[in-house]
Design a protein around this motif. Structure first.
Motif, short mmCIF file in Angstrom:
data_model
loop_
_atom_site.label_atom_id
_atom_site.label_comp_id
_atom_site.label_asym_id
_atom_site.label_seq_id
_atom_site.Cartn_x
_atom_site.Cartn_y
_atom_site.Cartn_z
N SER A 128 -8.66 -5.48 3.00
CA SER A 128 -9.15 -6.85 2.84
C SER A 128 -8.78 -7.43 1.47
O SER A 128 -8.50 -8.62 1.35
N LEU A 129 -8.77 -6.59 0.42
CA LEU A 129 -8.41 -7.10 -0.90
C LEU A 129 -6.97 -7.58 -0.94
O LEU A 129 -6.67 -8.63 -1.50
N GLU A 130 -6.07 -6.80 -0.32
CA GLU A 130 -4.67 -7.19 -0.27
C GLU A 130 -4.48 -8.45 0.57
O GLU A 130 -3.80 -9.40 0.16
N ASP A 131 -5.09 -8.45 1.75
CA ASP A 131 -4.95 -9.60 2.64
C ASP A 131 -5.49 -10.87 2.01
O ASP A 131 -4.94 -11.96 2.18
N ARG A 132 -6.57 -10.73 1.25
CA ARG A 132 -7.16 -11.88 0.55
C ARG A 132 -6.17 -12.48 -0.45
O ARG A 132 -6.06 -13.70 -0.58
N LEU A 183 13.59 -16.78 -2.54
CA LEU A 183 13.90 -17.23 -1.19
C LEU A 183 14.61 -18.58 -1.18
O LEU A 183 14.17 -19.54 -1.82
N ALA A 184 15.69 -18.65 -0.43
CA ALA A 184 16.39 -19.91 -0.22
C ALA A 184 15.59 -20.78 0.74
O ALA A 184 14.77 -20.27 1.51
N PRO A 185 15.78 -22.10 0.72
CA PRO A 185 15.11 -22.94 1.71
C PRO A 185 15.39 -22.43 3.12
O PRO A 185 16.54 -22.13 3.48
N GLY A 186 14.33 -22.28 3.92
CA GLY A 186 14.47 -21.72 5.25
C GLY A 186 14.33 -20.22 5.28
O GLY A 186 14.24 -19.62 6.37
N GLY A 187 14.28 -19.57 4.12
CA GLY A 187 14.09 -18.13 4.06
C GLY A 187 12.66 -17.77 4.44
O GLY A 187 11.74 -18.57 4.30
N ARG A 188 12.49 -16.55 4.90
CA ARG A 188 11.18 -16.13 5.42
C ARG A 188 10.56 -15.02 4.56
O ARG A 188 11.27 -14.13 4.07
N LEU A 189 9.24 -15.08 4.45
CA LEU A 189 8.45 -14.04 3.79
C LEU A 189 7.51 -13.44 4.81
O LEU A 189 6.78 -14.17 5.50
N ALA A 190 7.50 -12.11 4.93
CA ALA A 190 6.59 -11.41 5.86
C ALA A 190 5.88 -10.32 5.08
O ALA A 190 6.53 -9.44 4.50
N VAL A 191 4.54 -10.37 5.08
CA VAL A 191 3.75 -9.40 4.31
C VAL A 191 2.75 -8.72 5.22
O VAL A 191 1.93 -9.39 5.87
N GLU A 230 -1.94 -2.08 -7.86
CA GLU A 230 -1.38 -2.62 -6.62
C GLU A 230 -1.66 -4.10 -6.43
O GLU A 230 -0.81 -4.83 -5.91
N LEU A 231 -2.82 -4.59 -6.83
CA LEU A 231 -3.10 -6.01 -6.65
C LEU A 231 -2.28 -6.85 -7.62
O LEU A 231 -1.76 -7.92 -7.25
N GLY A 232 -2.13 -6.38 -8.86
CA GLY A 232 -1.27 -7.08 -9.81
C GLY A 232 0.17 -7.08 -9.35
O GLY A 232 0.87 -8.09 -9.46
N GLU A 233 0.60 -5.95 -8.82
CA GLU A 233 1.97 -5.84 -8.30
C GLU A 233 2.18 -6.81 -7.14
O GLU A 233 3.23 -7.44 -7.01
N LEU A 234 1.18 -6.92 -6.27
CA LEU A 234 1.28 -7.82 -5.13
C LEU A 234 1.40 -9.27 -5.60
O LEU A 234 2.23 -10.03 -5.09
N ARG A 235 0.58 -9.67 -6.55
CA ARG A 235 0.66 -11.04 -7.07
C ARG A 235 2.03 -11.33 -7.65
O ARG A 235 2.63 -12.38 -7.39
N ARG A 236 2.54 -10.40 -8.44
CA ARG A 236 3.87 -10.59 -9.04
C ARG A 236 4.96 -10.61 -7.97
O ARG A 236 5.92 -11.40 -8.05
N GLY A 237 4.80 -9.76 -6.94
CA GLY A 237 5.80 -9.70 -5.88
C GLY A 237 5.85 -10.97 -5.06
O GLY A 237 6.94 -11.44 -4.69
N GLY A 290 0.82 -1.21 0.00
CA GLY A 290 0.00 0.00 0.00
C GLY A 290 0.84 1.25 0.00
O GLY A 290 2.07 1.22 -0.17
N VAL A 291 0.18 2.38 0.20
CA VAL A 291 0.85 3.67 0.16
C VAL A 291 1.63 3.90 1.45
O VAL A 291 1.23 3.43 2.52
N SER A 292 2.77 4.59 1.34
CA SER A 292 3.59 4.85 2.53
C SER A 292 3.19 6.16 3.18
O SER A 292 2.63 7.06 2.54
N SER A 293 3.52 6.30 4.44
CA SER A 293 3.18 7.51 5.17
C SER A 293 3.78 8.77 4.54
O SER A 293 3.10 9.79 4.43
N PRO A 294 5.06 8.75 4.12
CA PRO A 294 5.60 9.96 3.48
C PRO A 294 4.82 10.37 2.24
O PRO A 294 4.65 11.56 1.97
N GLN A 295 4.34 9.39 1.47
CA GLN A 295 3.56 9.72 0.28
C GLN A 295 2.24 10.38 0.66
O GLN A 295 1.81 11.36 0.04
N ILE A 296 1.57 9.83 1.67
CA ILE A 296 0.29 10.40 2.11
C ILE A 296 0.46 11.82 2.62
O ILE A 296 -0.39 12.69 2.39
#
Length: 325
Positions: free
Chosen positions: A244-248, A231-239, A216-223, A104-110
């Protein structure tokens, strides 16, 4: 604070760092660099390296200032996080130990009126996270009524989407809609304020325009797919997501990638089954929400949700239009 780097604490910071579990010698990607909050925390948590990615040139400038605090450990790359696999390959990087995304949008942008993200300030109707592509004004003044209604309904979940679209088309016949204040007033003229929720009637439509302008939703899917391949085995992803659309999208991606293969029929080729072994292991089946204290101190955190997972040794699933890794 160094140079132009503002002090900014992103939401769920401690929880994101705990999920990524940075280690000495590791390499981590902050795919939505923004003001550099996650990058700074990662660099302080371990003797690791971080690559920050952002499409916003202003964020890249902030990143260069922050890099002076951590010589040789932080690199910032201008681009979209959906292209992180290609961007990192261009820099000779094939695998990483962790990826953080704050969607989503960052605080500095807002907080910058000239960026046109918020109706709290009057500014040009821009909303682009980068500097390329159509602006929100281009969309508002160029899309037909049906397309505008679809944008507001599907990306903003605005129940009065058709009414908003109709009002915009009528208003732009008088003069092009080029300022955030005018657009907000047009929306407010046809969308009543909800009882007791404190939400401005323009909120959902502004959100929808921003998501549309930046794909943004297309970007999220690609990301997500790019992170899986990096990610290497054992690497972590945190989003961290805020809507709700993004979380879905994140939930569906991780559910698919962490589910065991379904029992094949005797006609299913063995190779097809093997290609779909789980590529991620969920760190928690339920998302992590901000604490009451964080939600109270930072209104932006109230809707935030963190989902995290660990990469397995299984091959990455095939991304749309790509062969499986």
């Amino acid at each position: 604070m160094t140079g132009n780097t503002p002090i900014h604490i992103p939401v769920l910071l401690d929880e994101v760092i705990a999920a990524l579990a940075p280690r000495d010698g590791g390499l981590y990607v902050d795919g939505t660099f923004g003001a550099g909050g996650y990058s700074r925390a990662l660099l302080r948590s371990a003797s690791c390296r971080v690559i920050g990615i952002d499409r916003d040139p202003a964020a890249i400038e902030r990143g260069r200032a922050l890099a002076l605090e951590f010589p040789g450990r932080l690199e910032v790359i201008e681009g979209r996080f959906g292209d992180m696999d290609r961007l990192l390959a261009d820099h000779g990087v094939g695998t990483v130990d962790g990826v953080a995304l704050d969607v989503g949008v960052s605080s500095p942008q807002i907080d910058e009126p000239e960026r046109g993200f918020s109706f709290r300030f009057d500014g040009p109707l821009d909303m682009r996270m980068g500097r390329d592509g159509p602006t929100a004004a281009d969309v508002v003044n160029g899309a037909d009524e049906a397309e505008l209604a679809d944008i507001f309904y599907h990306l903003g979940e605005e129940r009065m989407a058709r009414r908003v679209a109709r009002a915009i088309v009528a208003a732009r016949r008088e003069a092009p809609i080029e300022r955030t204040a005018r657009l907000a007033d047009i929306i407010r003229s046809v969308v009543p304020k909800g009882k007791g929720d404190g939400i401005d009637p323009a909120t959902r439509s502004f959100q929808a325009l921003r998501i549309h302008v930046n794909d943004e939703l297309g970007e999220l899917r690609r990301g997500l797919s790019a992170a899986e391949s990096l990610l290497a085995p054992g690497g972590r992803l945190a989003v961290v997501s805020f809507h709700s659309l993004e979380d879905r999208e994140v939930k569906a991606f991780l559910r698919e990638r962490s589910s065991p293969p379904s029992s094949p029929s005797r006609h299913t080729p063995v190779t097809a089954v093997a290609a779909h072994h789980p590529s991620f292991r969920l760190l928690s089946r339920k998302p992590v929400d901000p604490s009451e204290a964080e939600a109270r101190n930072n209104p932006r955190a109230r809707s935030a949700r963190l989902r995290a997972a660990e990469r397995t040794e299984a091959p990455a699933f095939a991304a749309p239009g790509k062969e499986a890794a």
